[in-house]
Scaffold this motif. Sequence first.
Motif, PDB file in Angstrom:
ATOM      1  N   ARG A  78       9.669  42.382  52.671  1.00  0.00           N
ATOM      2  CA  ARG A  78       9.650  41.046  52.071  1.00  0.00           C
ATOM      3  C   ARG A  78      10.550  41.053  50.859  1.00  0.00           C
ATOM      4  O   ARG A  78      10.732  42.074  50.210  1.00  0.00           O
ATOM      5  CB  ARG A  78       8.238  40.660  51.655  1.00  0.00           C
ATOM      6  N   SER A  79      11.121  39.895  50.562  1.00  0.00           N
ATOM      7  CA  SER A  79      11.987  39.826  49.389  1.00  0.00           C
ATOM      8  C   SER A  79      11.849  38.476  48.706  1.00  0.00           C
ATOM      9  O   SER A  79      11.414  37.497  49.302  1.00  0.00           O
ATOM     10  CB  SER A  79      13.447  40.076  49.779  1.00  0.00           C
ATOM     11  N   VAL A  80      12.237  38.469  47.447  1.00  0.00           N
ATOM     12  CA  VAL A  80      12.247  37.247  46.666  1.00  0.00           C
ATOM     13  C   VAL A  80      13.420  37.344  45.695  1.00  0.00           C
ATOM     14  O   VAL A  80      13.735  38.418  45.198  1.00  0.00           O
ATOM     15  CB  VAL A  80      10.899  37.034  45.923  1.00  0.00           C
ATOM     16  N   THR A  81      14.088  36.217  45.475  1.00  0.00           N
ATOM     17  CA  THR A  81      15.200  36.164  44.529  1.00  0.00           C
ATOM     18  C   THR A  81      14.816  35.193  43.418  1.00  0.00           C
ATOM     19  O   THR A  81      14.316  34.104  43.678  1.00  0.00           O
ATOM     20  CB  THR A  81      16.491  35.689  45.225  1.00  0.00           C
ATOM     21  N   LEU A  82      15.046  35.616  42.188  1.00  0.00           N
ATOM     22  CA  LEU A  82      14.718  34.760  41.060  1.00  0.00           C
ATOM     23  C   LEU A  82      15.845  34.787  40.041  1.00  0.00           C
ATOM     24  O   LEU A  82      16.587  35.751  39.955  1.00  0.00           O
ATOM     25  CB  LEU A  82      13.390  35.157  40.424  1.00  0.00           C
ATOM     26  N   ASP A  83      15.965  33.710  39.293  1.00  0.00           N
ATOM     27  CA  ASP A  83      16.916  33.627  38.192  1.00  0.00           C
ATOM     28  C   ASP A  83      16.231  32.915  37.039  1.00  0.00           C
ATOM     29  O   ASP A  83      15.072  32.514  37.138  1.00  0.00           O
ATOM     30  CB  ASP A  83      18.229  32.967  38.610  1.00  0.00           C
ATOM     31  N   ILE A  84      16.945  32.752  35.958  1.00  0.00           N
ATOM     32  CA  ILE A  84      16.338  32.180  34.755  1.00  0.00           C
ATOM     33  C   ILE A  84      15.815  30.763  34.990  1.00  0.00           C
ATOM     34  O   ILE A  84      14.850  30.341  34.375  1.00  0.00           O
ATOM     35  CB  ILE A  84      17.315  32.239  33.568  1.00  0.00           C
ATOM     36  N   GLU A  85      16.429  30.029  35.914  1.00  0.00           N
ATOM     37  CA  GLU A  85      16.008  28.661  36.175  1.00  0.00           C
ATOM     38  C   GLU A  85      14.798  28.573  37.098  1.00  0.00           C
ATOM     39  O   GLU A  85      14.043  27.607  37.053  1.00  0.00           O
ATOM     40  CB  GLU A  85      17.178  27.869  36.766  1.00  0.00           C
ATOM     41  N   THR A  86      14.594  29.574  37.960  1.00  0.00           N
ATOM     42  CA  THR A  86      13.495  29.513  38.926  1.00  0.00           C
ATOM     43  C   THR A  86      12.377  30.496  38.620  1.00  0.00           C
ATOM     44  O   THR A  86      11.397  30.545  39.357  1.00  0.00           O
ATOM     45  CB  THR A  86      14.011  29.817  40.350  1.00  0.00           C
ATOM     46  N   VAL A  87      12.515  31.274  37.551  1.00  0.00           N
ATOM     47  CA  VAL A  87      11.552  32.343  37.285  1.00  0.00           C
ATOM     48  C   VAL A  87      10.116  31.825  37.183  1.00  0.00           C
ATOM     49  O   VAL A  87       9.194  32.463  37.679  1.00  0.00           O
ATOM     50  CB  VAL A  87      11.962  33.165  36.038  1.00  0.00           C
ATOM     51  N   GLY A  88       9.913  30.672  36.591  1.00  0.00           N
ATOM     52  CA  GLY A  88       8.560  30.136  36.465  1.00  0.00           C
ATOM     53  C   GLY A  88       7.940  29.778  37.803  1.00  0.00           C
ATOM     54  O   GLY A  88       6.757  30.026  38.043  1.00  0.00           O
ATOM     55  N   ASP A  89       8.740  29.235  38.694  1.00  0.00           N
ATOM     56  CA  ASP A  89       8.250  28.842  40.010  1.00  0.00           C
ATOM     57  C   ASP A  89       8.055  30.029  40.941  1.00  0.00           C
ATOM     58  O   ASP A  89       7.167  30.026  41.792  1.00  0.00           O
ATOM     59  CB  ASP A  89       9.227  27.866  40.675  1.00  0.00           C
ATOM     60  N   VAL A  90       8.905  31.046  40.799  1.00  0.00           N
ATOM     61  CA  VAL A  90       8.921  32.159  41.736  1.00  0.00           C
ATOM     62  C   VAL A  90       8.052  33.330  41.283  1.00  0.00           C
ATOM     63  O   VAL A  90       7.690  34.181  42.086  1.00  0.00           O
ATOM     64  CB  VAL A  90      10.383  32.623  41.971  1.00  0.00           C
ATOM     65  N   ALA A  91       7.665  33.383  40.029  1.00  0.00           N
ATOM     66  CA  ALA A  91       6.896  34.510  39.505  1.00  0.00           C
ATOM     67  C   ALA A  91       5.632  34.809  40.319  1.00  0.00           C
ATOM     68  O   ALA A  91       5.360  35.979  40.619  1.00  0.00           O
ATOM     69  CB  ALA A  91       6.556  34.289  38.035  1.00  0.00           C
ATOM     70  N   PRO A  92       4.837  33.819  40.724  1.00  0.00           N
ATOM     71  CA  PRO A  92       3.656  34.134  41.539  1.00  0.00           C
ATOM     72  C   PRO A  92       4.007  34.768  42.883  1.00  0.00           C
ATOM     73  O   PRO A  92       3.316  35.680  43.352  1.00  0.00           O
ATOM     74  CB  PRO A  92       2.980  32.776  41.747  1.00  0.00           C
ATOM     75  N   LEU A  93       5.106  34.319  43.497  1.00  0.00           N
ATOM     76  CA  LEU A  93       5.556  34.910  44.755  1.00  0.00           C
ATOM     77  C   LEU A  93       6.007  36.353  44.538  1.00  0.00           C
ATOM     78  O   LEU A  93       5.713  37.236  45.347  1.00  0.00           O
ATOM     79  CB  LEU A  93       6.685  34.079  45.357  1.00  0.00           C
TER      80      LEU A  93
END
Length: 114
Positions: free
Chosen positions: A88-103
Amino acid sequence: MDARISIEPGDTDGLLALSEWLSGEEGLRGHVRTVFGPIGETDLGSAVELLTVALGAGGAGSVLASALVTWLKTRRTSAKITVEAEGRSVTLDIETVGDVAPLLEQVLRIGDGD
């Protein structure tokens, strides 16, 4: 289980800075390794391609997730971090970190015994 971390687009300096940051975390000290890419025909040496972090029981996945989110929030660049663990993978950046952190926490928790 190992988590594999890369920064797009091939940000070697960013990976080295992240490696240093993660190695300073109490729950990750000694578990962070750099992986070097192949040496090209015109290269003088190989560059850091990605980081691996050994995760096991004891909440290391949660510590890694928290450390990645904090590191990304302190950056002033638009770097994208991709984290892979157990297929499994997840990509995050400074703009999406809040939304993606739980994933991110969910992906890292799979191999953490939680």
